[in-house]
Design a protein around this motif. Structure first.
Motif, PDB file in Angstrom:
ATOM      1  N   ALA A   1      68.843 -41.664 -10.666  1.00 18.27           N
ATOM      2  CA  ALA A   1      69.816 -41.238  -9.656  1.00 18.27           C
ATOM      3  C   ALA A   1      70.194 -42.371  -8.713  1.00 18.27           C
ATOM      4  CB  ALA A   1      69.266 -40.046  -8.874  1.00 18.27           C
ATOM      5  N   GLU A   2      69.218 -43.179  -8.314  1.00 12.73           N
ATOM      6  CA  GLU A   2      69.507 -44.287  -7.385  1.00 12.73           C
ATOM      7  C   GLU A   2      70.438 -45.317  -8.021  1.00 12.73           C
ATOM      8  OE1 GLU A   2      66.163 -43.794  -8.473  1.00 12.73           O
ATOM      9  OE2 GLU A   2      65.933 -42.201  -7.019  1.00 12.73           O
ATOM     10  N   GLY A   3      70.201 -45.625  -9.274  1.00 15.46           N
ATOM     11  CA  GLY A   3      71.051 -46.586  -9.980  1.00 15.46           C
ATOM     12  C   GLY A   3      72.461 -46.063 -10.153  1.00 15.46           C
ATOM     13  N   TRP A   4      72.581 -44.772 -10.457  1.00 13.58           N
ATOM     14  CA  TRP A   4      73.899 -44.162 -10.626  1.00 13.58           C
ATOM     15  C   TRP A   4      74.659 -44.169  -9.306  1.00 13.58           C
ATOM     16  CZ3 TRP A   4      76.954 -43.391 -14.509  1.00 13.58           C
ATOM     17  CH2 TRP A   4      78.078 -42.581 -14.358  1.00 13.58           C
ATOM     18  N   ALA A   5      73.976 -43.864  -8.210  1.00 11.98           N
ATOM     19  CA  ALA A   5      74.619 -43.867  -6.895  1.00 11.98           C
ATOM     20  C   ALA A   5      75.148 -45.263  -6.557  1.00 11.98           C
ATOM     21  CB  ALA A   5      73.643 -43.386  -5.826  1.00 11.98           C
ATOM     22  N   SER A   6      74.394 -46.287  -6.878  1.00 11.59           N
ATOM     23  CA  SER A   6      74.841 -47.670  -6.634  1.00 11.59           C
ATOM     24  C   SER A   6      76.054 -47.999  -7.485  1.00 11.59           C
ATOM     25  CB  SER A   6      73.716 -48.654  -6.944  1.00 11.59           C
ATOM     26  OG  SER A   6      72.652 -48.472  -6.057  1.00 11.59           O
TER      27      SER A   6
ATOM     28  N   VAL B   1      82.017 -48.840  -7.963  1.00 12.01           N
ATOM     29  CA  VAL B   1      83.301 -48.477  -8.554  1.00 12.01           C
ATOM     30  C   VAL B   1      84.282 -48.071  -7.466  1.00 12.01           C
ATOM     31  CG1 VAL B   1      84.480 -46.786 -10.029  1.00 12.01           C
ATOM     32  CG2 VAL B   1      82.370 -47.864 -10.818  1.00 12.01           C
ATOM     33  N   LYS B   2      83.811 -47.256  -6.530  1.00 13.59           N
ATOM     34  CA  LYS B   2      84.688 -46.827  -5.447  1.00 13.59           C
ATOM     35  C   LYS B   2      85.125 -48.004  -4.578  1.00 13.59           C
ATOM     36  CE  LYS B   2      83.146 -42.067  -5.086  1.00 13.59           C
ATOM     37  NZ  LYS B   2      82.491 -41.061  -4.242  1.00 13.59           N
ATOM     38  N   ALA B   3      84.244 -48.949  -4.345  1.00 15.58           N
ATOM     39  CA  ALA B   3      84.568 -50.131  -3.542  1.00 15.58           C
ATOM     40  C   ALA B   3      85.655 -50.969  -4.225  1.00 15.58           C
ATOM     41  CB  ALA B   3      83.330 -50.969  -3.284  1.00 15.58           C
ATOM     42  N   GLU B   4      85.607 -51.045  -5.547  1.00 12.57           N
ATOM     43  CA  GLU B   4      86.612 -51.803  -6.299  1.00 12.57           C
ATOM     44  C   GLU B   4      87.969 -51.111  -6.249  1.00 12.57           C
ATOM     45  OE1 GLU B   4      86.756 -54.751  -8.092  1.00 12.57           O
ATOM     46  OE2 GLU B   4      84.892 -55.179  -7.066  1.00 12.57           O
TER      47      GLU B   4
END
Length: 69
Positions: free
Chosen positions: A54-59, A64-67
């Protein structure tokens, strides 16, 4: 994390809002698993499912959203 024994047969999948609407690059995820996120190709629902912590997916989602900004 025990993912190999996890039953995903009753999971409710949703298509990523970043998926291509033209039938390509369709990624689906399912919620309800607090420690990991199952991901699959919507064109091959019976195919393999990738499972991410879950932590890796959140990162990944944050990046992706930042891009997209």
């Amino acid at each position: 994390m025990t993912t190999a024994a996890q039953d995903l047969s009753s999971a409710t999948w949703r298509k990523s809002s970043y998926s291509d609407g033209q039938g390509g690059s369709c990624v689906e995820v399912t919620d309800g698993f607090p420690s990991f996120i199952p991901v699959r190709d919507s064109k091959r629902p019976a195919g393999p499912t990738l499972v991410f912590p879950a932590e890796g997916w959140a990162s990944f989602v944050a990046a992706v959203k930042a891009e997209a900004l």
